[in-house]
Every structure is written in structure tokens, then in C-alpha cells.
Write a protein that holds these residues in place. Structure first.
Motif, short mmCIF file in Angstrom:
data_model
loop_
_atom_site.label_atom_id
_atom_site.label_comp_id
_atom_site.label_asym_id
_atom_site.label_seq_id
_atom_site.Cartn_x
_atom_site.Cartn_y
_atom_site.Cartn_z
N ASP A 74 0.83 -1.20 0.00
CA ASP A 74 0.00 0.00 0.00
C ASP A 74 0.86 1.25 0.00
O ASP A 74 0.48 2.29 -0.56
CB ASP A 74 -0.92 0.02 1.23
N ASP A 129 -5.53 -2.62 -8.58
CA ASP A 129 -4.90 -1.52 -9.31
C ASP A 129 -5.38 -1.44 -10.76
O ASP A 129 -5.21 -0.40 -11.41
CB ASP A 129 -3.37 -1.71 -9.33
N LYS A 194 0.61 5.20 -4.52
CA LYS A 194 -0.13 6.33 -3.96
C LYS A 194 0.87 7.26 -3.27
O LYS A 194 1.45 6.93 -2.24
CB LYS A 194 -1.16 5.82 -2.92
N ARG A 196 2.61 9.86 -1.06
CA ARG A 196 2.38 10.52 0.21
C ARG A 196 3.63 11.30 0.60
O ARG A 196 4.73 11.01 0.13
CB ARG A 196 2.07 9.48 1.31
N SER A 391 -9.11 2.67 -1.91
CA SER A 391 -8.17 1.90 -2.72
C SER A 391 -6.76 1.97 -2.15
O SER A 391 -5.94 1.07 -2.38
CB SER A 391 -8.17 2.42 -4.16
N SER A 392 -6.45 3.02 -1.38
CA SER A 392 -5.12 3.13 -0.78
C SER A 392 -4.88 2.09 0.30
O SER A 392 -3.74 1.87 0.72
CB SER A 392 -4.93 4.54 -0.18
N GLU A 393 -5.94 1.43 0.79
CA GLU A 393 -5.80 0.40 1.82
C GLU A 393 -6.20 -0.98 1.30
O GLU A 393 -6.41 -1.91 2.08
CB GLU A 393 -6.66 0.76 3.04
N ARG A 478 -10.70 5.49 -7.16
CA ARG A 478 -10.35 6.71 -6.46
C ARG A 478 -11.41 7.15 -5.47
O ARG A 478 -11.12 7.87 -4.54
CB ARG A 478 -10.11 7.85 -7.46
#
Length: 484
Positions: A74, A129, A194, A196, A391-393, A478
Motif C-alpha cells: 500500500d 490496481d 499512492k 504521500r 483503494s489506498s488500503e 479513487r
């Protein structure tokens, strides 16, 4: 307004899915191939005392790695871990094939298990993805069918390799297959991350997870087999593991980016799905381990026929998995199919608990129904949790489901093994072995109790799936999920 899902070139999607399918097929096929080769392998390497360790160390490595790599993917993307998993698995396979002692084989199987854990964590996660939840059902069903197909063909392939070029080729065969998957994924799979500002790796969480799961899984594997359940070794491992698990939970509640965030289990959808997934894994383990024993030792069929009895279950698993994926994609709902799968699995296990000592046909019917239940749930549960989180997790949520499934398999081994031992041994010691058919009758009674306990456990999973809530399958990777 819902943001449209990103589109990828068809060539990229096809290449990525091809690489993922080959990787998953290789990992799934390995388990059944190696199981077939074990008697010949142990005889040649003279290490019967380490027979169980070959499987145990692989299970330990896979179970521990899954949640860790799921979270890391992730943070840093799927591709590096997917490629690393394939490479580690290939290397471990080559070393296993070249092993000259059982100790070497056990160590190399641990390495292979790490690669398998990477691949297992990524198999269902990487499709997140490429496809939004509304399109993942069909693809998840395809992956579930691949798993079932590997389970069906594995014993035959393992027997052919063991009797032909030799047991070492049960490991060497992974090298060319893995190399093909690696090449496809290297050039065909996109590297999506993603972005960050800052990442915090939960090293303490990883350490405490290892220190909790290793002793617990060892206690479950050794209890009632290598050591009595009340032996100091098993009790000490269990106590230490449980204590460290409490520490792990405390660490995870405070970690900024936890490997396995406790809040996931407080979510109604994820918590119930994880519980049901663990129980269905218990059912699958009980079926594959004890049904051949029932056929061969109770009904009296040949070893070949007892092995072939799993084929109907695996075949229906493949078909049901594919259908479940298409159904969820078309209807956009998963609750009904989840409940149906658990009901079928429960019914199949109950029929096995009531099977007589001579009815081969009734066992086959029960296996078919059980296979439908297992096949339906295999692709759905991963989709459910992916749809319930951003989706990030997706990586950590999917890895959590894979983790509880592995844990469920270990619990199944411990629970069913204890039931069988506790019911079978007293019957013989009571003097029943004096009768000509008593051992068979005692074993039949013990196995019936095993399947009955499995029925009760999986039946509890029905309650969990009934409590699920259908939330719309997202059409974008998203958008945030709807509130449950």
C-alpha cells in the motif's frame, strides 16, 4: 459525482493478468505437487522425523509475511513485491530441489514460503490496481477457478514427476514457470504508487506479529502430534504467543500506519467477512485432509480412489468460483451469494457427518455441495473487503483476509486433529478392538464427529454473512467507499 475509473491499455491489462494467473497457479500447484512427492522424498533423504516440518515451516512463513507485505505494498506499490515474491519463490524452489538433507529442505521451504506469502498477498490485491470493485467480481472468480484447477491437477502432476524424472522436479518445475511469470510482470505490470509526503513503517508491529504468530502456529502444529496438548512445550508456546499477540494489538492501535489496523475489524463488513473467511478455511482444510482418510479407512476404497474423491469437490469449486464472480459483477451485490456459499458448505459438511460406512456415492454428493460452497466464497470475500476500504488500503485489507484464512487452516488442523484423537483412542482402549470391525467403526465415529464439529463452526459463519450489508460496488478506484 463518482470519478471515472482510470483506463489502462488492453495490452497492459492482458499481460498483467496473465502474469498474475501464472504466478498464482504456480504457488497453488506447488502445495499439492509437494504433498504427493513427500513419501518418496522422505525415504530418500532419511528424515521422517521432519516430515511435518516441511509443511509447517512453509505455512509459518506464508502466514506471517502476508499481512506485512500487504501493508508495505500500500505504501510502495504492488510491483516490487510481486516481482520479489516470484524471484524468492523461484530461488527457494531451486534450492529445495537441490537439497541433500531434510534439514536443508526445511530451511529452503521456509524461503519458498516467504516467496509464496508475497505472491499470495499480491494475487488478489494487484487486480485492485487494474479494475474498480464493480468489475473485480469476474476477475476474482477467474483467480478462484485457477486455484481450484491447480488443486485438481496437482496430485496427477506430482505423481507423474515423482515416478518419472524424480521428486526433485516437483520443485524444479517452478523455475521455468516462475521465470515466464517474472518476465511478463516485469514488462507488463504497471508500477502504481499512492504518493504521500511521508511513510512510517510499522517495524514494531511486524516484530510483535512474528513473535506472536510463530509460537501460536507451532503450538497448533505440534499439539497432539509431536507433543501432548498439555505438555510444557505446547503450553509455553501458546502462553507466549497469546501474550505477544496482546502486545501486537496495543502496538497496532498506536501505530500511525499499522500493518493490520484494529479499526478494520471494527468495521461491520470487514469484521464479519474476516470471521466467515476464517471459518470457511477451516472447512476446506477439514475436507482435503480427512475425507480421503474416511474413504480409504472407513468405506474401504483404494488409495487411488480415495485421492480421486477430491476431484468432484475441486471441479465444482472451479465452476462455482467462476459463476460467483460473474454473478457479483452483473448484479453488483454480494450478500446473497455469500450466504448461499456458507449454507452449501454447512450442508455438505453435515451430510458428511451423517454418511454411512459403505456409501461412497453419498460422500461424493456431499463433496459436490461442499465444493459449491467453497468455490462461491473464494473470490467474493476478497472483493467485499476491497470494496469496503479506500483503494489506498486495498493491500492491507486483502492481506488481512488471506491472513485469517491461513490462520483458519491452522486452527482446523488443531481442532479436527484433537477431535479425531480424543474420540478414536478411547474407543480402542475400551476393548472395542477385540471385535473384527471395531477399529473401522471407531474411526468412522471419530470422523463423523470431526465433520459435525466442522458443520457447527461453518454454520456460525452463516450468521456472519447474514450480517453483511450490500454496499454499491465502486466504479472507480479513487472514490471513497460508501458508509456501511
Amino acid at each position: 459525482m463518482t470519478e471515472a475509473a482510470p483506463e489502462f491499455p488492453k495490452r497492459l491489462v492482458v499481460a498483467s493478468m496473465t502474469g498474475i494467473i501464472i504466478t498464482m497457479f504456480m504457488a497453488a500447484l506447488d502445495a499439492t505437487i509437494v504433498g504427493t512427492a513427500m513419501p518418496r522424498l522422505v525415504a530418500e533423504l532419511n528424515g521422517f522425523e521432519l516430515y511435518a516440518a516441511v509443511t509447517t515451516v512453509y505455512l509459518l512463513a506464508t502466514t506471517i509475511v502476508v499481512p506485512i507485505v500487504g501493508k508495505l505494498s500500500d505504501l510502495y506499490g504492488r510491483k516490487p513485491f510481486l516481482l520479489a515474491g516470484v524471484l524468492i519463490f523461484i530461488g527457494g524452489s531451486a534450492l529445495c530441489g537441490a537439497a541433500h538433507t531434510m534439514t536443508q529442505l526445511v530451511l529452503f521451504r521456509g524461503l519458498q514460503g516467504i516467496g509464496g506469502g508475497f505472491s499470495q498477498a499480491m494475487a488478489f490485491t494487484t487486480i485492485a490496481d487494474l479494475f474498480p470493485p464493480s468489475r473485480r467480481g469476474r476477475v476474482s472468480g477467474m483467480l478462484g477457478a485457477v486455484f481450484g484447477l491447480a488443486s485438481v491437477t496437482g496430485p496427477a502432476v506430482g505423481g507423474f514427476l515423482t515416478d518419472g524424472p524424480g521428486w526433485r522436479w516437483c520443485f524444479y518445475v517452478n523455475v521455468p514457470i516462475g521465470a515466464l511469470a517474472f518476465a511478463i510482470l516485469l514488462f507488463g505490470f504497471p508500477h502504481l504508487v499512492k504518493r504521500r509526503k511521508q511513510h512510517t513503517i510499522d517495524w514494531l508491529g511486524a516484530l510483535t506479529l512474528v513473535l506472536s504468530m510463530v509460537p501460536i502456529l507451532l503450538a497448533l502444529e505440534w499439539g497432539g502430534r509431536t507433543y501432548p496438548w498439555r505438555s510444557p512445550m505446547v503450553l509455553a508456546l501458546s502462553a507466549f504467543g497469546l501474550a505477544m499477540f496482546v502486545v501486537f494489538l496495543v502496538v497496532e492501535m498506536r501505530a500511525p500506519e499499522a500493518i493490520m489496523p484494529p479499526r478494520l475489524f471494527r468495521d461491520r463488513i470487514i469484521g464479519n467477512t474476516a470471521f466467515a473467511a476464517m471459518l470457511i478455511a477451516v472447512a476446506m482444510f477439514g475436507a482435503t485432509l480427512f475425507i480421503p482418510l474416511f474413504i480409504q479407512s472407513v468405506i474401504g476404497a483404494s488409495a487411488t480412489r480415495s485421492g480421486a474423491v477430491l476431484t468432484p469437490m475441486m471441479t465444482t469449486m472451479v465452476l462455482a468460483s467462476g459463476y460467483a464472480g460473474f454473478y457479483v459483477t452483473h448484479k453488483g451485490k454480494y450478500k446473497t451469494m455469500s450466504v448461499f456459499g456458507l449454507v452449501c458448505a454447512t450442508a455438505g459438511l453435515f451430510m458428511l457427518s451423517q454418511a454411512g460406512t459403505t456409501s461412497y456415492t453419498s460422500v461424493i454428493i456431499a463433496m459436490v455441495i461442499l465444493g459449491v460452497g467453497l468455490g462461491v466464497t473464494l473470490p467474493i470475500f476478497s472483493l467485499v473487503v476491497q470494496n469496503a476500504v479506500p483503494s489506498s488500503e486495498a493491500g492491507v485489507a486483502t492481506a488481512t483476509i488471506q491472513f485469517v484464512r491461513s490462520l483458519g487452516g491452522s486452527l482446523g488442523a488443531a481442532i479436527f486433529g484433537a477431535v479425531l484423537t480424543n474420540q478414536y483412542a478411547p474407543g480402542l482402549s475400551a476393548g472395542e478392538e477385540a471385535l473384527a470391525r471395531a477399529p473401522k467403526a471407531v474411526l468412522a465415529s471419530a470422523l463423523h464427529d470431526v465433520f459435525l464439529v466442522a458443520t457447527i463452526l461453518v454454520g456460525m459463519g452463516i450468521i456472519a454473512t447474514v450480517r453483511l450489508v450490500d454496499i454499491p460496488l465502486r466504479t472507480s478506484n479513487r472514490a471513497a467507499p460508501a458508509d456501511a
